[in-house]
Design a protein around this motif. Sequence first.
Motif, PDB file in Angstrom:
ATOM      1  N   ASN A  31       0.810  -1.194   0.115  1.00  0.00           N
ATOM      2  CA  ASN A  31      -0.469  -0.005   0.289  1.00  0.00           C
ATOM      3  C   ASN A  31       0.511   0.887  -0.451  1.00  0.00           C
ATOM      4  O   ASN A  31       0.339   2.307   0.756  1.00  0.00           O
ATOM      5  CB  ASN A  31      -0.507   0.136   1.211  1.00  0.00           C
ATOM      6  CG  ASN A  31      -1.688  -0.484   1.016  1.00  0.00           C
ATOM      7  OD1 ASN A  31      -2.561  -1.548   0.062  1.00  0.00           O
ATOM      8  ND2 ASN A  31      -1.359  -2.215   2.159  1.00  0.00           N
ATOM      9  N   GLN A  32       1.836   0.890  -0.991  1.00  0.00           N
ATOM     10  CA  GLN A  32       3.219   2.919  -1.113  1.00  0.00           C
ATOM     11  C   GLN A  32       2.734   3.508  -2.231  1.00  0.00           C
ATOM     12  O   GLN A  32       2.893   4.358  -1.544  1.00  0.00           O
ATOM     13  CB  GLN A  32       3.891   1.625  -1.077  1.00  0.00           C
ATOM     14  CG  GLN A  32       4.977   1.462   0.140  1.00  0.00           C
ATOM     15  CD  GLN A  32       6.126   1.437   0.093  1.00  0.00           C
ATOM     16  OE1 GLN A  32       6.823   2.202   0.148  1.00  0.00           O
ATOM     17  NE2 GLN A  32       6.723   0.016  -0.517  1.00  0.00           N
ATOM     18  N   CYS A  33       1.628   3.338  -2.890  1.00  0.00           N
ATOM     19  CA  CYS A  33       1.137   4.042  -4.240  1.00  0.00           C
ATOM     20  C   CYS A  33       0.875   5.536  -4.214  1.00  0.00           C
ATOM     21  O   CYS A  33       0.457   5.857  -2.854  1.00  0.00           O
ATOM     22  CB  CYS A  33       0.262   3.211  -5.322  1.00  0.00           C
ATOM     23  SG  CYS A  33      -1.643   3.554  -4.233  1.00  0.00           S
ATOM     24  N   GLN A  34       1.703   6.310  -4.851  1.00  0.00           N
ATOM     25  CA  GLN A  34       1.902   7.679  -4.888  1.00  0.00           C
ATOM     26  C   GLN A  34       1.167   8.745  -5.982  1.00  0.00           C
ATOM     27  O   GLN A  34       1.183   8.357  -6.960  1.00  0.00           O
ATOM     28  CB  GLN A  34       2.510   8.191  -4.908  1.00  0.00           C
ATOM     29  CG  GLN A  34       3.588   7.533  -3.701  1.00  0.00           C
ATOM     30  CD  GLN A  34       3.823   7.922  -2.375  1.00  0.00           C
ATOM     31  OE1 GLN A  34       3.217   9.353  -2.217  1.00  0.00           O
ATOM     32  NE2 GLN A  34       3.412   7.645  -1.355  1.00  0.00           N
ATOM     33  N   HIS A  35      -0.161   8.501  -5.382  1.00  0.00           N
ATOM     34  CA  HIS A  35      -1.456   9.598  -6.126  1.00  0.00           C
ATOM     35  C   HIS A  35      -1.741  10.900  -6.150  1.00  0.00           C
ATOM     36  O   HIS A  35      -2.104  10.662  -5.097  1.00  0.00           O
ATOM     37  CB  HIS A  35      -2.816   8.341  -6.735  1.00  0.00           C
ATOM     38  CG  HIS A  35      -1.796   7.119  -7.298  1.00  0.00           C
ATOM     39  ND1 HIS A  35      -1.473   5.934  -6.502  1.00  0.00           N
ATOM     40  CD2 HIS A  35      -2.326   6.774  -8.209  1.00  0.00           C
ATOM     41  CE1 HIS A  35      -1.714   5.287  -7.227  1.00  0.00           C
ATOM     42  NE2 HIS A  35      -1.763   5.682  -8.483  1.00  0.00           N
TER      43      HIS A  35
ATOM     44  N   SER B 272       3.426  17.683  -2.176  1.00  0.00           N
ATOM     45  CA  SER B 272       2.567  17.047  -1.299  1.00  0.00           C
ATOM     46  C   SER B 272       3.305  16.583  -0.453  1.00  0.00           C
ATOM     47  O   SER B 272       4.429  16.022  -0.453  1.00  0.00           O
ATOM     48  CB  SER B 272       1.691  16.184  -1.792  1.00  0.00           C
ATOM     49  OG  SER B 272       0.705  15.349  -0.707  1.00  0.00           O
ATOM     50  N   LEU B 273       3.210  15.754   1.215  1.00  0.00           N
ATOM     51  CA  LEU B 273       3.630  14.500   1.735  1.00  0.00           C
ATOM     52  C   LEU B 273       3.875  13.498   0.809  1.00  0.00           C
ATOM     53  O   LEU B 273       2.746  13.474   0.171  1.00  0.00           O
ATOM     54  CB  LEU B 273       2.945  14.785   3.647  1.00  0.00           C
ATOM     55  CG  LEU B 273       3.407  15.387   3.781  1.00  0.00           C
ATOM     56  CD1 LEU B 273       2.217  15.583   5.307  1.00  0.00           C
ATOM     57  CD2 LEU B 273       4.640  15.964   4.170  1.00  0.00           C
ATOM     58  N   PRO B 274       4.002  12.696   0.788  1.00  0.00           N
ATOM     59  CA  PRO B 274       4.331  11.347   0.379  1.00  0.00           C
ATOM     60  C   PRO B 274       2.888  10.251   0.692  1.00  0.00           C
ATOM     61  O   PRO B 274       2.694  10.332   2.014  1.00  0.00           O
ATOM     62  CB  PRO B 274       5.333  10.186   0.689  1.00  0.00           C
ATOM     63  CG  PRO B 274       5.799  10.959   2.028  1.00  0.00           C
ATOM     64  CD  PRO B 274       5.355  12.615   1.355  1.00  0.00           C
ATOM     65  N   VAL B 275       1.881  10.891  -0.044  1.00  0.00           N
ATOM     66  CA  VAL B 275       0.864   9.832   0.780  1.00  0.00           C
ATOM     67  C   VAL B 275       0.461   9.044  -0.064  1.00  0.00           C
ATOM     68  O   VAL B 275       0.968   9.223  -1.935  1.00  0.00           O
ATOM     69  CB  VAL B 275      -0.467  11.201   1.814  1.00  0.00           C
ATOM     70  CG1 VAL B 275      -0.129  11.716   2.458  1.00  0.00           C
ATOM     71  CG2 VAL B 275      -0.491  12.497   0.386  1.00  0.00           C
ATOM     72  N   ARG B 276      -0.949   8.391  -0.247  1.00  0.00           N
ATOM     73  CA  ARG B 276      -1.182   7.226  -1.460  1.00  0.00           C
ATOM     74  C   ARG B 276      -2.460   8.535  -2.138  1.00  0.00           C
ATOM     75  O   ARG B 276      -1.991   8.338  -3.505  1.00  0.00           O
ATOM     76  CB  ARG B 276      -1.896   6.062  -1.305  1.00  0.00           C
ATOM     77  CG  ARG B 276      -0.838   5.057  -0.097  1.00  0.00           C
ATOM     78  CD  ARG B 276      -1.724   3.209  -0.018  1.00  0.00           C
ATOM     79  NE  ARG B 276      -2.830   3.707   0.815  1.00  0.00           N
ATOM     80  CZ  ARG B 276      -4.239   2.932   0.916  1.00  0.00           C
ATOM     81  NH1 ARG B 276      -3.795   1.597  -0.034  1.00  0.00           N
ATOM     82  NH2 ARG B 276      -4.634   2.575   2.093  1.00  0.00           N
ATOM     83  N   PHE B 277      -3.242   8.299  -1.652  1.00  0.00           N
ATOM     84  CA  PHE B 277      -4.181   9.623  -3.021  1.00  0.00           C
ATOM     85  C   PHE B 277      -4.061  10.580  -2.029  1.00  0.00           C
ATOM     86  O   PHE B 277      -5.058  11.182  -1.067  1.00  0.00           O
ATOM     87  CB  PHE B 277      -5.127   8.865  -2.343  1.00  0.00           C
ATOM     88  CG  PHE B 277      -5.483   7.802  -4.001  1.00  0.00           C
ATOM     89  CD1 PHE B 277      -5.903   7.675  -5.344  1.00  0.00           C
ATOM     90  CD2 PHE B 277      -4.745   6.370  -3.172  1.00  0.00           C
ATOM     91  CE1 PHE B 277      -5.833   6.650  -5.875  1.00  0.00           C
ATOM     92  CE2 PHE B 277      -4.492   5.852  -4.526  1.00  0.00           C
ATOM     93  CZ  PHE B 277      -5.170   5.784  -5.490  1.00  0.00           C
ATOM     94  N   ALA B 278      -3.327  11.786  -2.588  1.00  0.00           N
ATOM     95  CA  ALA B 278      -3.717  13.828  -2.085  1.00  0.00           C
ATOM     96  C   ALA B 278      -4.639  13.543  -3.194  1.00  0.00           C
ATOM     97  O   ALA B 278      -4.972  13.212  -4.258  1.00  0.00           O
ATOM     98  CB  ALA B 278      -2.061  14.141  -2.094  1.00  0.00           C
TER      99      ALA B 278
END
Length: 486
Positions: free
Chosen positions: A76-80, A192-198
Motif C-alpha cells: 500500500n505504498q502507491c503515490q497518487h 505534498s507529503l508522500p501519501v497514497r491519494f492526495a
Amino acid sequence: MTSAAQSDHYDGNSQEDQVRVRRDVWGLMPGADWDPTVLAYAKAVQVMQARPATDPRSWSYQGAIHSAFVTGPLMNQCQHGTWFFLAWHRMYLYFFERIVRANVDAHGGPADFALPYWNYDQPAPANTLPLAFRTPALPDGSANPLMLAPGGRSAGIAGGAQLRPQDTSSAAAMLTTAFVGRGPLSFGGDVSLPVRFARSAGQLEQQPHNIIHTVVGGPRPRGATDCRIGLMTDPRCAALDPIFWLHHANIDRLWVTWLAQGGGRSDPTDARWLNQRFTFVDEHGALVNLTVADILDTVSQLNYRYDDQTPAAVTAPAPRVMRMAPDEELVAATDQPVTLAGPVTAALVVPGSTRTRVQRLADPISAAYLAVDDIEAAQNPGVVYDLLLNDAYVGTFSLFGIELMNDPDRDHEGVPGLRHTFDVSAIVTTLEADGRWDPDELTVTVVPVAPAPVPGARAAGLEELGLEPITLGRISLFAVESETAA
Ligand SMILES: [Cu+2]
C-alpha cells in the motif's frame, strides 16, 4: 521479507553493461506470432504467480506494493495525486522489471529483455489492447497469464475495441511547462507529503493515466473486495493485471518526452522532492532504497531508455496558461452540488463583482481554467466523464482511486473529494471569436461515457449500466492573469 539486508543507497545498476531499450509492444508484436520479449514477459508472470504470496517477488505481493485489500510490509505504498506520482511509479516499475528479468535470464532470455510499453495514443490497432493480452494460450499450450478471465477487463476492450482519442491523449499534459506549482495546471502534481491519494493530480496523471485505468478495467461490482472483475479500475487490484505495467511504462515514457520538449520544462529542484526516499524489494528479495534524485536520468542512473523518446508535437494556440502567475480569481461557479448518473448540464453563475472579468477573459493577458472540486462517490463507477464548457469539449476525467479517498482510514491530507483541473483558455478564445462568450449563458455539461462495446456488438445505453450516481461538489471557472502577454 526474505532478507533484512538494506543498503542506504541502491547501486545494483553498477553491474550492468548495456542500456536496455523498452519497446512499443505493438512494434514488437504487430500480429498473432509471439514476439520473444512479450513471450518472456508472459512466462515470467507465470513463474511469479506460482510463488507463495508471502514472497515479495510473487505476483500478488508485487501488486500489493501498489495497493491491496490486505496490509503487510512494503504494501500500500502507491503515490497518487501528489508530485511523487511519476517518481514512485518509475521506481516501482524498475524493481518489478528486475524481478521479471531475473526470471527471463533463468529461462534463456532474450538477453536484452526490457519491459515493453503500450503507446495507445496512436491509430488502430495500437489503440486496442495488445494481441498478446487477448490470446488464450502460449505457444506451449499453457494458459496465457496476460489474458484475464472474462470480467477482468472491460468486455469491449478485452474484445479488441478501440480506445477513444480523448481517453488516450496526453496533449493537455504536454502543454504544461511547470512540473509542479505555479498554478493548478502542472505536469506532475502538487507539492505534498508522500501519501497514497492526495487531492491534486498533475495533468499526466489525470489524462491519460487515470482514464486508461478506468476504460481498460471497466465497471466493478458494488463494494467488491476481491480482484476478479475490473482490475485496472481499482488501485487495490490494478497491478495484478499484466497490462498495468505496460500502461505505466508508457506514462514513464511520456515523462521523458515531456522533458525533451524543452521550453523551460524541467524536474523540480526542491530538496523535499529530490530527497524523498522510497523502499522496494529487488530480484534477490532484498530491501532497497532509492531517493527521487536517484532515478531522474533513466540512462545513466537506471540503464534504460525508450525506443521512442521523440518530443511530443505540441500544436496548441498561444500557451498563455503556462506563463501564469500563481494568483487566480474565482469568477464563476455552479451554485449547488451536481449529482449525476447520466448527462447533466448546470449553469455557471457569474456574480456582478466578476462580470467584467469574465467578459475580458478572452483578452491575451488572461488565462482560464475549470476546476471540478469535491468529487464524491462510494467507488469508481468504471466509466469516464466528458466535461464541456457551453458546447465545447474541455477534457475527460475518471474517478480512479476515489475508494481510497473515501476510506475513513485514508492517509491522504484530509481534504474531501477528488479535484480535476482543465485549461480552457483556448476554448474561451474560440467562443469569444464566435460571439458566444456571454456571462449570462455559461454552462458546464458532464457526460458519462458508456464503455466501448465488443466490436460488432450493440453498445449498451447508459441507463442499462445502472450507474451509481456521483456528486460533483462544485465546478468553478478561474481567471488567471498572465505574467507576460503571449
Ligand atoms: Cu496507474
